[in-house]
Motif scaffolding. Structure first.
Motif, PDB file in Angstrom:
ATOM      1  N   VAL A  23       2.098  -5.043 -15.906  1.00 11.56           N
ATOM      2  CA  VAL A  23       2.678  -4.348 -17.059  1.00 11.56           C
ATOM      3  C   VAL A  23       3.700  -3.301 -16.596  1.00 11.56           C
ATOM      4  N   LEU A  24       3.390  -2.594 -15.496  1.00  6.00           N
ATOM      5  CA  LEU A  24       4.312  -1.569 -14.997  1.00  6.00           C
ATOM      6  C   LEU A  24       5.665  -2.183 -14.616  1.00  6.00           C
ATOM      7  N   THR A  25       5.615  -3.350 -14.001  1.00 12.19           N
ATOM      8  CA  THR A  25       6.860  -4.022 -13.611  1.00 12.19           C
ATOM      9  C   THR A  25       7.675  -4.397 -14.843  1.00 12.19           C
ATOM     10  N   ASP A  35       5.121   6.260 -16.760  1.00 12.06           N
ATOM     11  CA  ASP A  35       5.038   7.103 -15.567  1.00 12.06           C
ATOM     12  C   ASP A  35       4.334   6.380 -14.415  1.00 12.06           C
ATOM     13  N   SER A  36       4.640   6.838 -13.202  1.00  8.78           N
ATOM     14  CA  SER A  36       3.931   6.386 -12.020  1.00  8.78           C
ATOM     15  C   SER A  36       4.249   7.371 -10.905  1.00  8.78           C
ATOM     16  N   VAL A  37       3.226   7.925 -10.297  1.00  4.63           N
ATOM     17  CA  VAL A  37       3.474   8.797  -9.149  1.00  4.63           C
ATOM     18  C   VAL A  37       3.196   8.023  -7.862  1.00  4.63           C
ATOM     19  N   CYS A  38       2.243   7.053  -7.944  1.00  7.52           N
ATOM     20  CA  CYS A  38       1.840   6.378  -6.709  1.00  7.52           C
ATOM     21  C   CYS A  38       2.605   5.080  -6.493  1.00  7.52           C
ATOM     22  N   GLY A  39       3.521   4.753  -7.432  1.00 10.12           N
ATOM     23  CA  GLY A  39       4.327   3.560  -7.233  1.00 10.12           C
ATOM     24  C   GLY A  39       3.537   2.264  -7.418  1.00 10.12           C
ATOM     25  N   GLY A  40       2.521   2.297  -8.259  1.00  4.94           N
ATOM     26  CA  GLY A  40       1.802   1.066  -8.588  1.00  4.94           C
ATOM     27  C   GLY A  40       0.663   0.732  -7.649  1.00  4.94           C
ATOM     28  N   ARG A  41       0.151   1.733  -6.948  1.00  4.63           N
ATOM     29  CA  ARG A  41      -0.926   1.448  -5.987  1.00  4.63           C
ATOM     30  C   ARG A  41      -2.316   1.708  -6.557  1.00  4.63           C
ATOM     31  N   GLY A  42      -2.377   2.025  -7.827  1.00  2.00           N
ATOM     32  CA  GLY A  42      -3.696   2.222  -8.421  1.00  2.00           C
ATOM     33  C   GLY A  42      -4.357   3.519  -8.012  1.00  2.00           C
ATOM     34  N   ILE A  43      -3.571   4.517  -7.674  1.00  2.00           N
ATOM     35  CA  ILE A  43      -4.153   5.770  -7.200  1.00  2.00           C
ATOM     36  C   ILE A  43      -3.964   6.903  -8.199  1.00  2.00           C
ATOM     37  N   CYS A  44      -2.783   6.937  -8.826  1.00  2.96           N
ATOM     38  CA  CYS A  44      -2.442   8.152  -9.581  1.00  2.96           C
ATOM     39  C   CYS A  44      -2.925   8.129 -11.021  1.00  2.96           C
ATOM     40  N   SER A  45      -3.133   6.959 -11.592  1.00  3.32           N
ATOM     41  CA  SER A  45      -3.580   6.779 -12.980  1.00  3.32           C
ATOM     42  C   SER A  45      -2.579   7.287 -14.010  1.00  3.32           C
ATOM     43  N   LYS A  46      -1.344   7.547 -13.601  1.00  2.00           N
ATOM     44  CA  LYS A  46      -0.351   8.051 -14.560  1.00  2.00           C
ATOM     45  C   LYS A  46       0.205   6.925 -15.430  1.00  2.00           C
ATOM     46  N   CYS A  47      -0.065   5.672 -15.039  1.00  5.70           N
ATOM     47  CA  CYS A  47       0.562   4.531 -15.705  1.00  5.70           C
ATOM     48  C   CYS A  47      -0.303   3.957 -16.823  1.00  5.70           C
ATOM     49  N   GLN A  48      -1.264   4.761 -17.328  1.00  8.02           N
ATOM     50  CA  GLN A  48      -2.197   4.211 -18.310  1.00  8.02           C
ATOM     51  C   GLN A  48      -1.516   3.739 -19.597  1.00  8.02           C
ATOM     52  N   GLY A  91      -1.491   0.377 -15.981  1.00  8.65           N
ATOM     53  CA  GLY A  91      -0.338  -0.506 -16.175  1.00  8.65           C
ATOM     54  C   GLY A  91       0.078  -1.235 -14.907  1.00  8.65           C
ATOM     55  N   CYS A  92      -0.224  -0.629 -13.756  1.00  8.59           N
ATOM     56  CA  CYS A  92       0.203  -1.275 -12.511  1.00  8.59           C
ATOM     57  C   CYS A  92      -0.763  -2.371 -12.084  1.00  8.59           C
ATOM     58  N   GLN A  93      -1.958  -2.399 -12.679  1.00 12.20           N
ATOM     59  CA  GLN A  93      -2.960  -3.382 -12.275  1.00 12.20           C
ATOM     60  C   GLN A  93      -3.089  -4.528 -13.286  1.00 12.20           C
TER      61      GLN A  93
HETATM   62 FE1  FES Z   1      -0.320   4.955 -10.089  1.00  9.38          FE
HETATM   63 FE2  FES Z   1      -0.766   2.828 -11.639  1.00  9.38          FE
HETATM   64  S1  FES Z   1       1.084   3.641 -10.997  1.00  9.38           S
HETATM   65  S2  FES Z   1      -2.181   4.144 -10.804  1.00  9.38           S
END
Ligand code: FES
Length: 652
Positions: A23-25, A35-48, A91-93
């Motif tokens: 979804v993020l892509t 939003d995304s701080v971790c660039g889609g690595r599933g760490i930051c949770s900003k992409c909800q 969103g990144c997952q």
């Molecule tokens: Fe950081 Fe999804 S972009 S958790």
């Protein structure tokens, strides 16, 4: 490959994507603000995001439960450790499996709109210069030697589309341990200007959970006010004001310029004083908000020209004489270090708003940014009341600005019982036109002085003095009750019929509060107080009239009162006094501390910085100091409300 339709709300952006696209892509490709701080690595949770299921006739789709892939290991782990809210996905997952409608909640939008103030419906779109980015950096390789920072820059380029980046020594010194501790993953605070290389302001090992902050600072001649702001969402975490310690070198701007002229090194003394006050303010605001001052990575300053030069360490001597040449009027991108500010982050950036002219400063530019008179259909007059009044007049076609030396009387200074607006200060006054008896309210107490319970309510602070809004109301009420003539002379007890008009030397004063009941001071309005207010209001009015002359009008459509205490001035009393030109009372509004608001907008938005830079180029400044008509207007405005200008709206 099979494709599915993805529709994002609230933006309405839509597109078709191969099944399996995260979804993020999809959001990135459609330019959806996710939003995304971790660039889609599933760490930051900003992409909800919140996927929507069911029938969507408006969008012409039916979304089934299996439109997105099920939870993967990353989401499961995230949910186990941190908890994912009901209905939310990362969103990144989550991957697209079928036609789907996806809602991006406000907290997942980077450029979300933040309401500035409850009383104001205008909003700022968050667009800060500094963001946190999580980066995975390649490990060093003996066969292809390169520095850790060089590999960080390469990673920023690949993962965050940052062309070029530089870093101060403070960051370079922290980088190697951070990379190793974070196992080649770090979070950086990255500042990006409009052009030129980005700058790494700080680095933390691994994913940094903390936040970064900015300070919006209005350096006034009398008060320095600052707002500590969360750079992620624009929320103000703490605000405070302190006295400008330069006051001991001179009350107003010109006396500070003369201090610098008369005393070798005087400018440097004043520079040191203001910088240390700003440092102290940064420290105490960080403490109040419970954050580390190191997390303050940006500062935005607005100030009048003299304060501006002294803050920057530039001798203001040229501003004391015609042609009032500024060292520079352009906006400035600096480092806090260059200003000798040491409490904030070592690499913190400073942005100084542009000045309009030698007498019209960045504070006026900030008011213009907050109020945007250039976007108004109506001809609107904006006055920022302070020791120096900043005055703007304009509409879509043209904006004029000037600055007028009102002196500190409106802030309660130079008034016999004057004080700053603080608990115990009289802030509202009414005088009965028949009995000539006053009633008043003090800051911190919700009762009028003649209401039962007032004495108990005020027992804590006592009635200690009168602040700017109080003295304005007192003088206007005295005029309306016939205690003052239009020339501003206080009548005797015989003339006015009240023993409250007491002889004081060769003039009279009006007793507002006999402190004996609660052991407080006697508070009177003296003839000297009236004169000080007359001088201040004449300067303000004359400035406004000069702009009206220049514009070729004899009335305006709207008046906005701004300033640290502008919000507290009663429009009616301001007009009775003749501070502002005649206008229907319901066309007068208070904007609070508009210069401070302008500073906050610039802190939260790079686009706003570019806007104000363009805006000042279109503002035509009018010089009050050398304009003979200013003197004429000033003299005529000495009467209350005015010697000749009509005030038809006051009759009602
Ligand atoms: Fe950081 Fe999804 S972009 S958790």
């Amino acid at each position: 490959p099979e494709e599915a339709l993805v529709i994002f709300t609230p933006s309405g952006k839509r597109g078709r994507f191969p099944v399996g696209t995260p979804v993020l892509t999809a959001a990135r490709q459609l330019g959806v603000d996710l939003d995304s701080v971790c660039g889609g690595r599933g760490i930051c949770s900003k992409c909800q995001v919140t996927p929507q299921f069911g029938e969507f006739p408006k969008h012409g789709v039916t979304v089934t439960e299996d439109a997105l892939s099920g939870w993967n290991a990353v989401e499961q782990r995230y949910d186990r450790i941190r908890g994912l809210r009901e209905g939310r996905r990362l969103g990144c997952q989550a991957k697209v499996e079928g036609d789907v409608v996806i809602d991006v909640p406000p907290e997942s939008q980077v450029h979300r709109q933040v309401v500035r103030k409850a009383a104001d419906d205008r909003e700022i779109v968050m667009d800060p210069a500094t963001h946190l980015h999580f980066v995975e950096v390649a490990e060093p390789d003996m066969h292809e030697p390169s520095g850790d920072f060089d590999r960080l820059v390469r990673a920023l380029r690949e993962q965050w589309e940052v062309e070029e980046a530089t870093a101060p020594l403070s960051v370079l010194a922290k980088l190697q341990p951070a990379l190793r501790k974070g196992n080649w993953q770090v979070t950086v605070a990255l500042w990006r200007g409009t052009e030129g290389p980005a700058r790494v302001l700080d680095v933390w090992p691994g994913f940094h959970e903390g936040r970064i902050y900015g300070l919006a600072i209005d350096v006034g001649s009398t008060t320095i006010a600052a707002h500590l702001t969360d750079l992620r969402n624009g929320t103000v975490k703490a605000s405070a004001g302190v006295m400008n310690p330069q006051i001991r070198f001179g009350e107003d701007l010109m006396s500070r310029v003369s201090y610098a002229m008369m005393n070798p090194g005087g400018d440097r003394e004043m520079t040191r004083a203001v910088r240390s006050a700003i440092d102290g303010l940064a420290k105490s605001l960080a403490e109040e908000a419970g954050i580390a001052a190191r997390d303050i990575v940006e500062m935005v300053f607005v100030c009048n020209p003299v304060m501006h030069h002294l803050l920057l360490g530039i001798d203001p001597v040229e501003l004391g004489q015609a042609p009032f040449a500024l060292a520079t009027g352009s906006s400035l991108d600096l480092e806090a270090k260059e200003l000798g500010l040491t409490e904030v982050n070592e690499a913190a950036r400073v942005y100084v708003l542009p000045l309009i002219a030698g007498h019209v400063g960045a504070d006026a530019a900030a008011v213009a940014l907050a109020e945007r008179p250039d976007q108004s259909e109506d001809l609107s007059l904006v006055v920022d009341v302070g020791t120096n009044a900043e005055i703007l007049l304009g509409n879509r076609t043209r904006v004029l600005a000037c600055s007028s030396p009102t002196g500190p009387a409106f802030e309660g200074a130079q008034i016999s019982s004057g004080q700053r607006a603080a608990p115990g200060a009289i802030e509202r006054v009414q005088i009965d036109p028949n009995t000539k008896e006053p009633r008043f309210r003090v800051i911190g107490v919700s009762l009028w002085s003649d209401q039962p319970g007032f004495a108990e309510a005020v027992a804590g602070t006592g009635v200690t003095g009168i602040c700017g809004s109080g003295i304005i109301e007192a003088v206007a009420e005295m005029r309306m009750a016939g205690l003052l003539d239009t020339g501003g002379l206080i009548g005797s007890a015989e003339q006015t019929g009240t023993a409250r008009c007491e002889p004081t030397g060769r003039t009279h004063s009006y007793l507002l509060h006999d402190g004996t009941a609660n052991d407080g001071p006697r508070i009177s309005v003296t003839q000297g107080d009236i004169r000080a207010i007359q001088l201040a209001k004449s300067a303000l009015y004359a400035g406004a009239r000069l702009l009206m002359d220049e514009m070729g009008v004899d009335k305006v459509d709207r008046v906005t009162l701004a300033g640290a205490f502008g919000a507290h001035i009663s429009p009616k009393h301001a007009m009775v006094l003749g501070m502002i030109p005649d206008v229907p009372l319901d066309h007068v509004r208070s904007a609070g501390n508009a210069a401070g608001t302008g500073a906050r907008i610039a802190l939260c938005s790079v686009a706003a910085r570019r806007e104000v830079e363009a805006l000042v180029k279109h503002i035509h400044k009018v010089e009050t100091a050398i304009e003979p008509r200013f003197q004429e207007h000033f003299v005529a405005a000495n009467a209350i409300p005015h010697a000749s200008d009509p005030f038809p709206n006051l009759r009602e």
